[in-house]
Design an enzyme around this catalytic site. Structure first.
Site, short mmCIF file in Angstrom:
data_model
loop_
_atom_site.label_atom_id
_atom_site.label_comp_id
_atom_site.label_asym_id
_atom_site.label_seq_id
_atom_site.Cartn_x
_atom_site.Cartn_y
_atom_site.Cartn_z
N ARG A 184 36.51 -4.50 -40.41
CA ARG A 184 35.82 -4.55 -41.70
C ARG A 184 34.33 -4.37 -41.55
O ARG A 184 33.65 -3.94 -42.47
CB ARG A 184 36.18 -5.85 -42.43
CG ARG A 184 37.55 -5.77 -43.09
CD ARG A 184 38.15 -7.11 -43.32
NE ARG A 184 38.63 -7.68 -42.06
CZ ARG A 184 39.11 -8.89 -41.91
NH1 ARG A 184 39.15 -9.69 -42.93
NH2 ARG A 184 39.55 -9.30 -40.74
N GLU A 241 39.50 -17.04 -33.22
CA GLU A 241 40.10 -18.22 -33.85
C GLU A 241 41.60 -18.20 -33.63
O GLU A 241 42.25 -19.21 -33.48
CB GLU A 241 39.77 -18.19 -35.35
CG GLU A 241 40.11 -19.43 -36.13
CD GLU A 241 39.81 -19.27 -37.62
OE1 GLU A 241 39.33 -18.21 -38.04
OE2 GLU A 241 40.11 -20.22 -38.36
P1 AMP Z 1 35.27 -15.16 -34.54
O1 AMP Z 1 35.15 -14.35 -33.31
O2 AMP Z 1 36.14 -16.34 -34.37
O3 AMP Z 1 33.93 -15.49 -35.14
O4 AMP Z 1 36.06 -14.27 -35.60
C1 AMP Z 1 35.40 -13.31 -36.35
C2 AMP Z 1 36.22 -12.06 -36.50
O5 AMP Z 1 37.59 -12.35 -36.75
C3 AMP Z 1 35.73 -11.26 -37.66
O6 AMP Z 1 35.73 -9.88 -37.28
C4 AMP Z 1 36.73 -11.53 -38.77
O7 AMP Z 1 37.13 -10.32 -39.37
C5 AMP Z 1 37.90 -12.18 -38.11
N1 AMP Z 1 38.21 -13.53 -38.61
C6 AMP Z 1 38.25 -14.67 -37.90
N2 AMP Z 1 38.60 -15.72 -38.63
C7 AMP Z 1 38.76 -15.24 -39.87
C8 AMP Z 1 39.12 -15.86 -41.12
N3 AMP Z 1 39.39 -17.17 -41.21
N4 AMP Z 1 39.19 -15.08 -42.23
C9 AMP Z 1 38.92 -13.74 -42.14
N5 AMP Z 1 38.59 -13.11 -41.00
C10 AMP Z 1 38.51 -13.85 -39.88
#
Ligand code: AMP
Length: 180
Positions: free
Chosen positions: A68, A105
């Site tokens: 995205r 996550e």
């Molecule tokens: P992080 O590396 O944990 O900060 O995750 C960020 C990436 O994972 C971004 O590219 C988001 O598109 C996706 N992402 C992680 N958690 C979520 C969530 N709860 N809702 C939407 N997208 C998420």
């Protein structure tokens, strides 16, 4: 940019975010930007707000994080008159400058920087949709900085403060439009 339009823009963005419980796995609160991206006024408001740190020459290029971040990053780059570099998931690029693995996550992944697009000294505005644990953004920062470029700011639509992603981005400017 005056304060009043920015407040209006934020309301528009906030009103088009969708929270999806238990996706893609039980216990995950997924934030869906589909409605925001599909709405002309919503996309325009998001683009204006995300690009704010790079206005008035604050960045030389936009770096969008798969997937995205590509949509948002291209819109922001176009609005600023800049180009966009796609930081991609593993195995998509024919020529890779560097790769970084990171924890999500939910699960783990590898990001790759394309060969020969970021020059030393280039100031990059990083763009993604959501800052969750910060692993993705931290990996993207490491790739940019590994190429000798600098991170002007990390710009995201939504920050999830409970997951403390900002703490993984010490020393970087985090520009989050909203927190949930
Ligand atoms: P992080 O590396 O944990 O900060 O995750 C960020 C990436 O994972 C971004 O590219 C988001 O598109 C996706 N992402 C992680 N958690 C979520 C969530 N709860 N809702 C939407 N997208 C998420």
């Amino acid at each position: 940019m005056s304060a009043a339009p920015a407040a209006d823009d934020l309301d528009v963005v906030a009103g088009l975010l969708r929270e999806v419980p238990d996706f893609p796995t039980p216990g995950i609160r997924f934030w869906d930007l589909t409605a925001l991206l599909a709405d002309g006024a919503g996309l325009a408001a998001t683009t204006r707000l995300l690009g704010a740190p790079a206005r008035d020459g604050g960045a030389d290029v936009v770096v969008g994080i798969e997937a995205r971040g590509f949509l948002l990053g291209a819109a922001v780059a176009q609005s600023l008159g800049l180009g966009v570099v796609a930081v991609r998931k593993e195995g998509k690029l024919p020529a890779v400058a560097a790769r970084e693995s990171y924890e999500l996550e939910y699960g783990s992944a590898v990001l790759e920087l394309p060969h020969d697009v970021l020059r030393p000294g280039t100031r990059a505005l990083l763009v993604d949709d959501v800052l969750a644990t910060g692993g993705t953004a931290a990996a993207a920062c490491a790739l940019v900085e590994g190429a000798g470029a600098t991170v002007a700011a990390v710009a995201v639509v939504l920050e999830l403060p409970a997951l403390a992603g900002r703490s993984r981005l010490d020393g970087h400017t985090v520009h989050a439009l909203l927190a949930r």
